[in-house]
Design a protein around this motif. Structure first.
Motif, PDB file in Angstrom:
ATOM      1  N   ILE A  89       1.037  -1.067  -0.157  1.00 38.93           N
ATOM      2  CA  ILE A  89      -0.230   0.015  -0.061  1.00 38.93           C
ATOM      3  C   ILE A  89       0.529   1.164  -0.175  1.00 38.93           C
ATOM      4  O   ILE A  89       2.198   1.149   0.364  1.00 38.93           O
ATOM      5  CB  ILE A  89      -1.122  -0.363   1.141  1.00 38.93           C
ATOM      6  CG1 ILE A  89      -0.500  -0.592   2.263  1.00 38.93           C
ATOM      7  CG2 ILE A  89      -2.052  -0.700   1.044  1.00 38.93           C
ATOM      8  CD1 ILE A  89      -1.186   0.140   3.353  1.00 38.93           C
ATOM      9  N   VAL A  90      -0.396   2.293  -0.633  1.00 34.49           N
ATOM     10  CA  VAL A  90       0.967   3.271  -0.746  1.00 34.49           C
ATOM     11  C   VAL A  90       0.874   4.249   0.402  1.00 34.49           C
ATOM     12  O   VAL A  90      -0.388   4.157   1.634  1.00 34.49           O
ATOM     13  CB  VAL A  90       0.119   4.450  -1.691  1.00 34.49           C
ATOM     14  CG1 VAL A  90       1.169   4.042  -2.455  1.00 34.49           C
ATOM     15  CG2 VAL A  90      -0.643   4.604  -1.154  1.00 34.49           C
ATOM     16  N   LYS A  91       1.584   5.569   1.027  1.00 36.37           N
ATOM     17  CA  LYS A  91       1.426   6.376   2.317  1.00 36.37           C
ATOM     18  C   LYS A  91       0.313   7.035   3.029  1.00 36.37           C
ATOM     19  O   LYS A  91      -0.956   6.456   4.038  1.00 36.37           O
ATOM     20  CB  LYS A  91       2.763   6.914   2.725  1.00 36.37           C
ATOM     21  CG  LYS A  91       2.516   7.312   3.937  1.00 36.37           C
ATOM     22  CD  LYS A  91       2.880   7.410   5.270  1.00 36.37           C
ATOM     23  CE  LYS A  91       3.395   8.124   6.060  1.00 36.37           C
ATOM     24  NZ  LYS A  91       2.819   7.982   7.223  1.00 36.37           N
ATOM     25  N   GLU A  92      -0.282   7.876   1.774  1.00 32.87           N
ATOM     26  CA  GLU A  92      -1.348   7.904   1.814  1.00 32.87           C
ATOM     27  C   GLU A  92      -2.860   7.103   2.229  1.00 32.87           C
ATOM     28  O   GLU A  92      -3.286   7.305   2.885  1.00 32.87           O
ATOM     29  CB  GLU A  92      -1.715   8.313   0.511  1.00 32.87           C
ATOM     30  CG  GLU A  92      -3.359   9.393   0.132  1.00 32.87           C
ATOM     31  CD  GLU A  92      -3.014   9.909  -1.681  1.00 32.87           C
ATOM     32  OE1 GLU A  92      -4.408   9.900  -1.403  1.00 32.87           O
ATOM     33  OE2 GLU A  92      -2.319  10.582  -1.731  1.00 32.87           O
ATOM     34  N   ASP A  93      -2.691   5.886   0.978  1.00 34.01           N
ATOM     35  CA  ASP A  93      -3.580   5.085   2.266  1.00 34.01           C
ATOM     36  C   ASP A  93      -3.400   4.630   3.380  1.00 34.01           C
ATOM     37  O   ASP A  93      -4.476   3.995   3.973  1.00 34.01           O
ATOM     38  CB  ASP A  93      -3.710   3.848   0.793  1.00 34.01           C
ATOM     39  CG  ASP A  93      -4.679   4.766  -0.426  1.00 34.01           C
ATOM     40  OD1 ASP A  93      -4.896   5.196  -0.407  1.00 34.01           O
ATOM     41  OD2 ASP A  93      -3.666   3.105  -1.134  1.00 34.01           O
ATOM     42  N   ASP A  95      -2.296   6.247   5.671  1.00 36.23           N
ATOM     43  CA  ASP A  95      -2.442   7.189   6.698  1.00 36.23           C
ATOM     44  C   ASP A  95      -4.216   7.520   7.164  1.00 36.23           C
ATOM     45  O   ASP A  95      -4.516   7.443   7.867  1.00 36.23           O
ATOM     46  CB  ASP A  95      -2.019   8.704   5.977  1.00 36.23           C
ATOM     47  CG  ASP A  95      -0.186   8.941   6.431  1.00 36.23           C
ATOM     48  OD1 ASP A  95       0.491   7.895   7.192  1.00 36.23           O
ATOM     49  OD2 ASP A  95      -0.082   9.698   5.584  1.00 36.23           O
ATOM     50  N   LYS A  96      -4.885   7.620   6.116  1.00 36.94           N
ATOM     51  CA  LYS A  96      -6.391   7.308   5.766  1.00 36.94           C
ATOM     52  C   LYS A  96      -6.559   6.147   6.590  1.00 36.94           C
ATOM     53  O   LYS A  96      -7.504   6.715   7.441  1.00 36.94           O
ATOM     54  CB  LYS A  96      -6.905   6.641   4.094  1.00 36.94           C
ATOM     55  CG  LYS A  96      -8.040   6.838   4.620  1.00 36.94           C
ATOM     56  CD  LYS A  96      -8.954   6.578   3.120  1.00 36.94           C
ATOM     57  CE  LYS A  96     -10.425   6.851   3.177  1.00 36.94           C
ATOM     58  NZ  LYS A  96     -11.531   6.584   2.292  1.00 36.94           N
ATOM     59  N   VAL A  97      -6.479   5.079   6.565  1.00 42.82           N
ATOM     60  CA  VAL A  97      -6.867   3.824   7.629  1.00 42.82           C
ATOM     61  C   VAL A  97      -6.281   4.045   8.799  1.00 42.82           C
ATOM     62  O   VAL A  97      -6.865   3.912   9.428  1.00 42.82           O
ATOM     63  CB  VAL A  97      -6.409   2.310   6.805  1.00 42.82           C
ATOM     64  CG1 VAL A  97      -6.926   1.383   7.989  1.00 42.82           C
ATOM     65  CG2 VAL A  97      -7.166   2.437   5.615  1.00 42.82           C
ATOM     66  N   ASN A  98      -4.761   4.141   9.008  1.00 48.36           N
ATOM     67  CA  ASN A  98      -4.554   3.817  10.136  1.00 48.36           C
ATOM     68  C   ASN A  98      -4.925   5.844  10.886  1.00 48.36           C
ATOM     69  O   ASN A  98      -5.728   5.132  12.739  1.00 48.36           O
ATOM     70  CB  ASN A  98      -2.807   4.756  10.228  1.00 48.36           C
ATOM     71  CG  ASN A  98      -2.168   4.845  11.348  1.00 48.36           C
ATOM     72  OD1 ASN A  98      -2.364   3.579  12.178  1.00 48.36           O
ATOM     73  ND2 ASN A  98      -1.814   5.597  11.581  1.00 48.36           N
ATOM     74  N   ASN A  99      -6.100   7.148  10.162  1.00 44.86           N
ATOM     75  CA  ASN A  99      -5.537   7.734  11.293  1.00 44.86           C
ATOM     76  C   ASN A  99      -7.462   8.122  11.189  1.00 44.86           C
ATOM     77  O   ASN A  99      -8.088   7.905  12.347  1.00 44.86           O
ATOM     78  CB  ASN A  99      -6.160   9.051  10.331  1.00 44.86           C
ATOM     79  CG  ASN A  99      -4.801   9.139  10.273  1.00 44.86           C
ATOM     80  OD1 ASN A  99      -3.783   8.581  11.202  1.00 44.86           O
ATOM     81  ND2 ASN A  99      -4.464  10.277   8.733  1.00 44.86           N
ATOM     82  N   LEU A 100      -8.014   6.460  11.329  1.00 45.75           N
ATOM     83  CA  LEU A 100      -9.435   5.883  11.419  1.00 45.75           C
ATOM     84  C   LEU A 100      -8.828   5.453  12.181  1.00 45.75           C
ATOM     85  O   LEU A 100     -10.221   5.338  13.258  1.00 45.75           O
ATOM     86  CB  LEU A 100     -10.392   6.246  10.055  1.00 45.75           C
ATOM     87  CG  LEU A 100     -11.923   5.421  10.197  1.00 45.75           C
ATOM     88  CD1 LEU A 100     -12.611   6.742  11.420  1.00 45.75           C
ATOM     89  CD2 LEU A 100     -12.047   4.371   9.388  1.00 45.75           C
ATOM     90  N   SER A 101      -8.259   4.043  12.806  1.00 46.31           N
ATOM     91  CA  SER A 101      -7.678   3.516  13.747  1.00 46.31           C
ATOM     92  C   SER A 101      -7.103   4.196  15.052  1.00 46.31           C
ATOM     93  O   SER A 101      -8.393   3.527  15.792  1.00 46.31           O
ATOM     94  CB  SER A 101      -6.975   2.066  13.317  1.00 46.31           C
ATOM     95  OG  SER A 101      -5.820   2.896  13.204  1.00 46.31           O
ATOM     96  N   ILE A 102      -6.964   4.902  14.898  1.00 49.77           N
ATOM     97  CA  ILE A 102      -6.300   5.750  15.794  1.00 49.77           C
ATOM     98  C   ILE A 102      -7.442   6.577  16.276  1.00 49.77           C
ATOM     99  O   ILE A 102      -7.927   6.113  17.569  1.00 49.77           O
ATOM    100  CB  ILE A 102      -5.590   6.906  15.184  1.00 49.77           C
ATOM    101  CG1 ILE A 102      -3.808   6.090  15.688  1.00 49.77           C
ATOM    102  CG2 ILE A 102      -5.284   7.502  16.827  1.00 49.77           C
ATOM    103  CD1 ILE A 102      -2.930   7.244  14.793  1.00 49.77           C
ATOM    104  N   GLU A 103      -8.847   7.237  16.015  1.00 50.77           N
ATOM    105  CA  GLU A 103      -9.917   7.598  16.129  1.00 50.77           C
ATOM    106  C   GLU A 103     -10.846   6.921  16.939  1.00 50.77           C
ATOM    107  O   GLU A 103     -11.150   6.882  17.916  1.00 50.77           O
ATOM    108  CB  GLU A 103     -11.035   8.443  15.164  1.00 50.77           C
ATOM    109  CG  GLU A 103     -11.449   8.816  15.292  1.00 50.77           C
ATOM    110  CD  GLU A 103     -12.704   9.558  14.304  1.00 50.77           C
ATOM    111  OE1 GLU A 103     -13.593  10.305  14.569  1.00 50.77           O
ATOM    112  OE2 GLU A 103     -12.269   9.502  12.543  1.00 50.77           O
ATOM    113  N   ILE A 104     -11.044   5.720  16.310  1.00 54.49           N
ATOM    114  CA  ILE A 104     -11.606   4.672  16.962  1.00 54.49           C
ATOM    115  C   ILE A 104     -10.815   4.139  18.385  1.00 54.49           C
ATOM    116  O   ILE A 104     -11.462   3.436  19.401  1.00 54.49           O
ATOM    117  CB  ILE A 104     -11.735   3.051  16.122  1.00 54.49           C
ATOM    118  CG1 ILE A 104     -13.211   3.954  14.253  1.00 54.49           C
ATOM    119  CG2 ILE A 104     -12.381   2.197  16.591  1.00 54.49           C
ATOM    120  CD1 ILE A 104     -12.809   2.736  13.197  1.00 54.49           C
TER     121      ILE A 104
END
Length: 120
Positions: A89-93, A95-104
């Motif tokens: 995966i690329v960094k942008e993708d 970051d999107k999933v990781n940021n949502l996971s951190i919020e959760i």
């Protein structure tokens, strides 16, 4: 609150499932029965355990299922970092999933804390 579907943390967990499935569609074919399945299994576990715990009639059970959900979330975070390091995966993708996971992660932690406080 009428149902687990009203929980924002469950709704965001469902969004995470969708985003993660889209992400894993692009994993190499040789990962289909390894990393791809493992990532999908643990991401599905996140909202599933929130829902199952909500359906229990005891706060201690609910907390336990939320803790299981948190464990699956940490597993997902590790696995998507592995996918990033392996350049699946690329960094942008990532970051999107990781940021949502951190919020959760923060939401689950807060919910667990509040439930523990209210059950004292």
């Amino acid at each position: 609150m009428k149902t687990y579907r009203d929980l924002i943390v469950w709704q965001k967990g469902m969004d995470l499932v969708e985003d993660t499935y889209k992400l894993t569609k692009h994993f190499p074919a040789e990962e289909l029965y390894c990393l791809t399945q493992q990532v999908r299994r643990c991401v599905i576990s996140i909202p599933s355990n929130i829902a199952e715990g909500y359906g229990r009639n005891h706060t201690k059970d609910y907390i336990r299922f939320l803790q299981i959900s948190s464990g699956s979330l940490y597993e997902l975070q590790t696995q998507i970092e592995i996918a990033l390091r392996l350049e699946y995966i690329v960094k942008e993708d990532f970051d999107k999933v990781n940021n949502l996971s951190i919020e959760i992660e923060k939401m689950l932690s807060s919910l667990i804390y509040k439930l523990k406080q209210s059950s004292k």
